[in-house]
Scaffold this active site. Structure first.
Site, PDB file in Angstrom:
ATOM      1  N   ASP A 180       0.861  -1.258   0.015  1.00 36.74           N
ATOM      2  CA  ASP A 180       0.180  -0.102   0.084  1.00 36.74           C
ATOM      3  C   ASP A 180       0.824   1.140   0.013  1.00 36.74           C
ATOM      4  O   ASP A 180       1.915   1.281  -0.536  1.00 36.74           O
ATOM      5  CB  ASP A 180      -1.091  -0.203   1.190  1.00 36.74           C
ATOM      6  N   HIS A 240      -3.529   5.984   3.452  1.00 36.15           N
ATOM      7  CA  HIS A 240      -4.542   4.765   2.984  1.00 36.15           C
ATOM      8  C   HIS A 240      -3.862   3.310   3.838  1.00 36.15           C
ATOM      9  O   HIS A 240      -4.571   2.493   4.314  1.00 36.15           O
ATOM     10  CB  HIS A 240      -4.332   4.432   1.579  1.00 36.15           C
ATOM     11  N   SER A 420     -11.365  -1.214  -0.487  1.00 36.00           N
ATOM     12  CA  SER A 420     -10.140  -0.986   0.310  1.00 36.00           C
ATOM     13  C   SER A 420     -10.521  -1.390   1.832  1.00 36.00           C
ATOM     14  O   SER A 420      -9.419  -2.056   2.408  1.00 36.00           O
ATOM     15  CB  SER A 420      -9.771   0.133   0.130  1.00 36.00           C
TER      16      SER A 420
END
Length: 601
Positions: A180, A240, A420
């Site tokens: 990520d 994220h 996600s």
């Protein structure tokens, strides 16, 4: 979808597809930056992918035995030669962990130029595949804003029933690699962080001032207006990877924040996404390294992951280059969990969701229905809570974050929504399963998750896999503590005679009540009596007529009974329908019969 972008260095990502105004207008709601949509069921070859994607580099896979497959010097010479043929200056960059070569195309190539280069590679019989080095970005739809708020874990209606699994396993002994944006320090996750790696080679994407190194810290992935392509707007840093990490393994029982699903597991942050996304070449090496493979120039991984979380994606077919990396991880015993995508479209158009040997995850909201944004379709394996903030912020997924809009500031918590967010729910569940039973293979893990899912509490149009994942039932099943289903069995005990050296005979089983496709580890148990079993050829026939060889004939196999279980990857087959066991005696002087057989889903 995003089809063009300007790099911070001033170098352009070459889009070789015409882009309509309508397509550009929709770019800010898209999660793919590297490929235009592909109709469901359509597979792109390398040339078509180049036309549909920005391309400044190619990933070239050579066939075994070709000197270019192992020699960097040979691969470089090949790139130079093909560049001359196409009138371009090509440059071999590096060897990927899968053995493929990364080739730079130079600057300012027209679409005709790119097509010429790809044609040169495709014409070479020593080349197995050539695909563009596509750009991925996080699949999240963030919204800025402790355990009581984590409805996704415990609510009876639409939660994943996680607390009941904690009496059996909490993730101890398992490392999860989060490929990520990296990790920004957060006290609610810090105790579970182990060493990772930064795989972003391009400094314009990494924005941390350097290329690949052992520091996977997230410096922020903010971008200015249209910096990532025309009409893409601007964005603050998402943090994220830290949000994903918190969902999987935030520390529990520490009197603060949230609890991770596998709160005693370890997180290895593997950075492959930066400003405007991340390249396939970096993601491929991240997958390879995280699962224990070797990547040139990168130290061996001391924290090999048995679970990889990839909450990322882009449009188009699964490339041979990406599939090679995933298959390598799968063969090394690592389960790869990926997001289905956020376009409210068929997930067959999104990669790596459409790759083989992955668990593809769709998102549900707090009512248990498919989230409005979530992709769907036959490639989806399972659904998990991803949030639906159109019905209220508290209906998103709460996890660890940072308050910095550009660079790191103070730690925080926030609600996000997206596939996600659903994906780390399944990665966390896999960590619980491996903690409960370390011998589980990726195929067994996928089968158990599907077999123990429950029907979606809400509606789903288009296909949401086996249903909503049930952590308690699944962990109990694989640990042997009861309460779960290790496999639904369909059987036939009708005897069928097998004639001597004659035509094939068949026995049928009607499978009903299943959801989606058959598992990738379908168990086929057979009990056949025969006076010389070496004469027998045994085949499984799927409902659509596809055949799966189970046993070939043999001149040395004289035992008189075939009582065994075969494993078949039947993940491309619809589960429901009539399955057949086909048996044929192909030599003279012996007879037998099918006593019984069974399928365990």
């Amino acid at each position: 979808m995003r089809t063009s972008s300007t790099r911070a260095t001033g170098r352009k990502l070459i889009s070789v597809a015409a882009v309509s105004a309508a397509l550009l207008a929709a770019a800010t709601t898209s999660v793919a930056v590297a490929q235009e949509p592909v109709a469901p069921g359509v597979t792109l070859d390398a040339a078509a992918q180049a036309v549909a994607a920005p391309a400044e580099r190619l990933i070239v896979g050579y066939k075994a035995g070709a000197s270019e497959a192992t020699s960097n010097q040979a691969a470089d010479a090949d790139a130079t030669a093909k560049g001359k043929e196409a009138g371009e200056d090509l440059d071999f960059q590096r060897r990927l962990g899968t053995g493929a070569a990364l080739v730079d195309l130079g600057e300012e190539l027209s679409k005709a130029d790119v097509a010429d280069v790809i044609a040169q590679y495709k014409a070479d019989p020593q080349v197995a595949y050539v695909v563009p080095d596509r750009l991925k970005k996080p699949m999240a739809d963030p919204n800025d804003t402790e355990y009581a708020k984590q409805w996704d874990l415990f609510e009876a209606a639409a939660g994943m029933r996680v607390p009941g699994a904690w009496t059996t396993a909490t993730g101890t002994g398992v490392t999860v690699a989060v490929i990520d944006t990296g990790y920004v320090t957060h006290s609610d996750v810090a105790a579970n962080i182990v060493a990772g790696y930064d795989f972003i080679a391009d400094t314009a994407v990494s924005v941390d001032g350097d290329g690949r190194d052992s520091n996977p810290a997230d410096p922020g992935d903010w971008y200015a207006t249209d910096e990532c392509g025309a009409d893409t707007g601007s964005s603050s840093s998402s943090w994220h990877g830290t949000h994903v990490a918190g969902t999987i393994a935030a520390v529990a029982n520490n009197s603060k924040g949230v609890a991770g699903i596998a709160y005693n597991a370890k997180i290895s942050p593997v950075r492959a996404l930066g400003k405007c996304g991340g390249y396939d070449s970096d993601i491929i090496d991240a997958i390879t390294w995280a699962s224990g493979g070797t990547v040139s120039g990168v130290p061996a991984n001391a924290n090999v992951a048995k679970v990889i979380n990839m909450s990322l994606g882009g449009g188009g077919a699964c490339s041979a280059a990406t599939q090679s990396a995933i298959t390598g991880a799968f063969n090394r015993g690592t389960t790869v969990v990926v997001a289905a995508g956020n376009e409210n479209a068929n997930a067959s158009t999104s990669n790596p969701a459409n790759c083989n040997n992955v668990i593809t995850v769709a998102a549900t909201g707090r009512t248990g229905a498919r989230a409005s944004y979530s992709n769907f379709g036959s490639v989806v394996d399972i659904s998990a809570p991803g949030g639906e903030m159109s019905t209220g912020t508290a209906n998103g997924i709460l996890s660890t974050l940072n308050s910095g809009t550009k660079t790191p500031s103070t730690e925080s918590y926030a609600y996000y929504q997206g596939t996600s967010m659903a994906t780390p729910h399944i990665a966390g569940l896999v960590a619980l399963m491996k903690s409960a039973n370390s011998s589980l293979t990726p195929a067994q893990i996928e089968t158990a998750i599907k077999n123990n899912a429950r029907a979606l509490p809400g509606s789903c149009s288009g296909g949401c896999g086996a249903g909503l994942a049930d952590a308690t039932k699944t962990v109990q099943a694989v640990s042997g503590t009861g309460g779960g289903t290790t496999g639904t069995v369909f059987s036939s005990s009708t005897a069928v005679s097998v004639p001597d050296n004659g035509a094939a005979v068949e026995s049928s089983i009607a499978v009903t009540g299943r959801t989606g496709n058959a598992p990738s580890a379908l168990q086929v148990g057979v009990d056949i009596t025969h006076t010389y079993r070496g004469d027998l050829v045994i085949t499984l026939v799927a409902p659509d007529g596809t055949t799966y060889p189970l046993k070939a004939s043999s001149t040395s196999d004289s035992a008189d009974n075939v009582n065994t279980t075969y494993t078949v990857d039947a993940s491309s087959e619809t589960a429901n329908g009539t399955w057949k066991l086909r048996v044929q005696d192909v030599a003279a002087s012996d007879t037998g019969k099918i006593n019984s057989w069974k399928l365990t889903f």
